[in-house]
Design a protein around this motif. Structure first.
Motif, mmCIF file in Angstrom:
data_model
loop_
_atom_site.group_PDB
_atom_site.id
_atom_site.type_symbol
_atom_site.label_atom_id
_atom_site.label_comp_id
_atom_site.label_asym_id
_atom_site.label_seq_id
_atom_site.Cartn_x
_atom_site.Cartn_y
_atom_site.Cartn_z
ATOM 1 N N ARG A 144 67.834 -62.160 -42.047
ATOM 2 C CA ARG A 144 67.672 -60.764 -41.621
ATOM 3 C C ARG A 144 67.157 -60.678 -40.192
ATOM 4 O O ARG A 144 67.631 -59.874 -39.390
ATOM 5 N N LEU A 145 66.161 -61.525 -39.870
ATOM 6 C CA LEU A 145 65.556 -61.472 -38.538
ATOM 7 C C LEU A 145 66.485 -62.069 -37.479
ATOM 8 O O LEU A 145 66.337 -61.767 -36.300
ATOM 9 N N SER A 146 67.434 -62.895 -37.898
ATOM 10 C CA SER A 146 68.431 -63.400 -36.947
ATOM 11 C C SER A 146 69.457 -62.311 -36.626
ATOM 12 O O SER A 146 69.947 -62.218 -35.506
ATOM 13 N N ARG A 147 69.771 -61.502 -37.641
ATOM 14 C CA ARG A 147 70.778 -60.448 -37.434
ATOM 15 C C ARG A 147 70.246 -59.313 -36.557
ATOM 16 O O ARG A 147 70.979 -58.711 -35.797
ATOM 17 N N VAL A 148 68.956 -58.995 -36.725
ATOM 18 C CA VAL A 148 68.341 -57.912 -35.949
ATOM 19 C C VAL A 148 67.162 -58.506 -35.185
ATOM 20 O O VAL A 148 66.024 -58.390 -35.610
ATOM 21 N N PRO A 149 67.424 -59.169 -34.066
ATOM 22 C CA PRO A 149 66.349 -59.874 -33.366
ATOM 23 C C PRO A 149 65.264 -58.911 -32.867
ATOM 24 O O PRO A 149 65.562 -57.806 -32.435
ATOM 25 N N ASP A 150 64.018 -59.359 -32.984
ATOM 26 C CA ASP A 150 62.865 -58.562 -32.566
ATOM 27 C C ASP A 150 61.820 -59.538 -32.034
ATOM 28 O O ASP A 150 61.347 -60.395 -32.770
ATOM 29 N N PRO A 151 61.479 -59.441 -30.751
ATOM 30 C CA PRO A 151 60.507 -60.379 -30.176
ATOM 31 C C PRO A 151 59.158 -60.358 -30.909
ATOM 32 O O PRO A 151 58.414 -61.340 -30.841
ATOM 33 N N ASN A 152 58.849 -59.269 -31.584
ATOM 34 C CA ASN A 152 57.587 -59.214 -32.327
ATOM 35 C C ASN A 152 57.648 -59.975 -33.645
ATOM 36 O O ASN A 152 56.626 -60.226 -34.269
ATOM 37 N N ARG A 153 58.876 -60.284 -34.107
ATOM 38 C CA ARG A 153 59.058 -61.002 -35.381
ATOM 39 C C ARG A 153 59.994 -62.184 -35.150
ATOM 40 O O ARG A 153 61.156 -62.148 -35.560
ATOM 41 N N GLY A 179 64.063 -63.479 -56.698
ATOM 42 C CA GLY A 179 65.153 -62.497 -56.594
ATOM 43 C C GLY A 179 64.681 -61.242 -55.893
ATOM 44 O O GLY A 179 63.494 -61.067 -55.642
ATOM 45 N N PRO A 180 65.647 -60.361 -55.573
ATOM 46 C CA PRO A 180 65.299 -59.150 -54.820
ATOM 47 C C PRO A 180 64.437 -58.196 -55.639
ATOM 48 O O PRO A 180 64.593 -58.102 -56.858
ATOM 49 N N ASN A 181 63.511 -57.520 -54.983
ATOM 50 C CA ASN A 181 62.767 -56.422 -55.620
ATOM 51 C C ASN A 181 62.641 -55.299 -54.591
ATOM 52 O O ASN A 181 63.614 -54.603 -54.355
ATOM 53 N N HIS A 182 61.451 -55.137 -54.002
ATOM 54 C CA HIS A 182 61.300 -54.183 -52.894
ATOM 55 C C HIS A 182 62.397 -54.437 -51.837
ATOM 56 O O HIS A 182 63.045 -53.508 -51.367
ATOM 57 N N LEU A 183 62.564 -55.720 -51.505
ATOM 58 C CA LEU A 183 63.592 -56.128 -50.544
ATOM 59 C C LEU A 183 64.017 -57.527 -50.943
ATOM 60 O O LEU A 183 63.221 -58.271 -51.527
ATOM 61 N N ASP A 184 65.245 -57.922 -50.614
ATOM 62 C CA ASP A 184 65.588 -59.320 -50.857
ATOM 63 C C ASP A 184 64.816 -60.181 -49.851
ATOM 64 O O ASP A 184 64.559 -59.767 -48.722
ATOM 65 N N GLY A 185 64.391 -61.351 -50.298
ATOM 66 C CA GLY A 185 63.578 -62.222 -49.455
ATOM 67 C C GLY A 185 62.080 -62.004 -49.602
ATOM 68 O O GLY A 185 61.296 -62.740 -49.005
ATOM 69 N N ASN A 186 61.669 -61.003 -50.391
ATOM 70 C CA ASN A 186 60.230 -60.711 -50.585
ATOM 71 C C ASN A 186 59.635 -61.741 -51.553
ATOM 72 O O ASN A 186 60.108 -61.874 -52.677
ATOM 73 N N ILE A 187 58.614 -62.481 -51.108
ATOM 74 C CA ILE A 187 58.132 -63.622 -51.901
ATOM 75 C C ILE A 187 56.780 -63.375 -52.578
ATOM 76 O O ILE A 187 55.972 -62.566 -52.114
ATOM 77 N N PHE A 188 56.578 -64.098 -53.688
ATOM 78 C CA PHE A 188 55.278 -64.158 -54.365
ATOM 79 C C PHE A 188 54.452 -65.244 -53.668
ATOM 80 O O PHE A 188 54.972 -66.336 -53.398
ATOM 81 N N ILE A 189 53.194 -64.946 -53.393
ATOM 82 C CA ILE A 189 52.294 -65.897 -52.726
ATOM 83 C C ILE A 189 51.091 -66.081 -53.648
ATOM 84 O O ILE A 189 50.321 -65.136 -53.864
ATOM 85 N N TYR A 190 50.965 -67.287 -54.217
ATOM 86 C CA TYR A 190 49.932 -67.505 -55.248
ATOM 87 C C TYR A 190 48.962 -68.590 -54.810
ATOM 88 O O TYR A 190 49.390 -69.673 -54.373
#
Ligand SMILES: *[C@@H]1O[C@H](CO)[C@@H](O)[C@H](O)[C@H]1NC(C)=O
Ligand SMILES: *[C@@H]1O[C@H](CO)[C@@H](O)[C@H](O)[C@H]1NC(C)=O
Ligand SMILES: *[C@@H]1O[C@H](CO)[C@@H](O)[C@H](O)[C@H]1NC(C)=O
Ligand SMILES: [Zn+2]
Length: 354
Positions: A144-153, A179-190
């Motif tokens: 996603r960040l490669s498709r919409v480049p943003d110097p802040n991200r 799998g996707p929820n809020h957004l695809d790529g959104n991860i669980f951090i435990y």
């Protein structure tokens, strides 16, 4: 909870009026007032410095300015940061600088949205980074960040598909994609040692979800995420929003809420397929088309609006006293649910096979 942002905003308005010698303008739109926020929703006050640090013990901390949240984890070998919402910005670095002398070595992106990771550039250019910093995210976030480049991200350096164990000194972060929820790529951090689970933009402890169920992109995945969260052994939940962390009970309450909203909206769609004088689709569509000949969008909008309003009304009977701000976003939450029931779940009511 919005106190800090509002104070900043008021300060900006007042100082600009002083600078330009004008008076503060009354807003041209009416300002709605909503139900008061129950005390169960609010966290401890944000100190005057503009941010609050919450410790979960064993070197794990949450930072919040009242509306957004990030975490940082101090290990024997350096500091791991997860997310840097721009509204917290430099305050995240101050919080870390006041906690440890160790450098920041890792930055994890929960997902690609700018409001949570748009401060990545601040972390990467910070003096708290000594030698090198590794950025980590799910491969979908990277794409996603490669498709919409943003110097802040900047595009993350390390990516993974299913899971990634981040071990640094005495700390462990288990990153997992379900799998996707809020957004695809959104991860669980435990964090098993702290029994801390972070999943951003899914559960809003004490509050109804943000606009359109937190701008959900995959509603079936979002509903499923509540069960995925509860399958973890955790005591603390960080949802990325508002001014306090959550508990298992907060997640259970939101799970009940989301299932109620689902049931209420499903029943609403059923009623729209009847000859109900208010909800019956024929009445709604006929009236809208009569007033807007040849405009099926106007008719569809009238149908969707009444369905969402009815589902929101029914849902608020129970939830306006249980979750904060039910009256702020219930209509848009119900609208998101009605649309997903139609197109994801195939519950089409009057628009089904004839
Ligand atoms: C790991 O080490 C850091 C830095 O010494 C300490 O603050 C933290 O409490 C330790 N955490 C664990 C889980 O041992
Ligand atoms: C500690 O926090 C204060 C207040 O946010 C900040 O001004 C100061 O720079 C911080 N110190 C470090 C070492 O980051
Ligand atoms: C929802 O509730 C409001 C306030 O009681 C009422 O004016 C409105 O007619 C209701 N909408 C529907 C579709 O029942
Ligand atoms: Zn998001």
């Amino acid at each position: 909870m919005l106190q800090t942002l509002i104070t900043r905003l008021l300060f900006a308005i007042i100082s600009s009026s002083i600078a330009y010698g004008t008076t503060v303008q009354a807003p041209t739109r009416a300002v709605p007032t909503y139900l008061p926020i129950p005390s169960s929703a609010a966290g401890p006050p944000i100190p005057p410095v503009g941010y609050r640090v919450e410790s979960f013990g064993k070197g794990a901390y949450m930072v919040t300015e009242g509306t957004y949240q990030s975490i940082f984890v101090v290990s024997t070998h350096g500091v791991i940061v997860v997310d840097c919402p721009p509204t917290i910005g430099h305050n995240l670095l101050y919080a870390i600088g006041n906690t440890t002398h160790l450098p920041i070595t890792h930055l994890v992106y929960s997902h690609s949205h700018a409001d949570h990771i748009g401060g990545a550039s601040l972390v990467l250019s910070s003096s708290l980074v000594k030698k090198k910093i590794t950025t980590i995210a799910h491969s979908v976030t990277s794409a996603r960040l490669s498709r919409v480049p943003d110097p802040n991200r900047p595009v993350p350096q390390v990516t993974f598909q299913d899971s990634y164990n981040l071990r640094l000194g005495n700390q462990t972060l288990q990153l997992s994609y379900k799998g996707p929820n809020h957004l695809d790529g959104n991860i669980f951090i435990y964090l098993p040692k702290q029994k801390l689970l972070m999943l951003v933009d899914v559960v809003y402890p004490g509050w109804t979800p943000f606009d359109r169920l937190g701008e959900v992109s995959n509603l079936p995945g979002y509903i499923r995420a509540h069960d995925q969260i509860l399958s973890y052994d955790f005591n603390h939940y960080v949802g990325g929003h508002l001014d306090r962390s959550g508990t298992r009970q907060d997640v259970e309450v939101q799970r009940e809420y989301i299932h109620d909203l689902y049931d209420n909206c499903k029943e609403t769609i059923r009623l729209t397929a009847t000859s109900d004088p208010v909800l019956g689709a024929q009445t709604i569509l006929g009236a809208a088309l009569g007033a807007n000949p040849g405009n099926p969008w106007a008719a569809f909008r009238a149908y969707l609006d009444i369905a969402a309003e009815y589902c929101a009304n029914v849902t608020n009977e129970k939830w306006s006293t249980r979750l904060a701000a039910a009256d702020v976003f219930q209509f848009s939450n119900a609208a998101a649910m009605v649309e997903s029931l139609r197109i994801d779940y195939g519950i089409l009511g009057p628009f089904g096979n004839s």
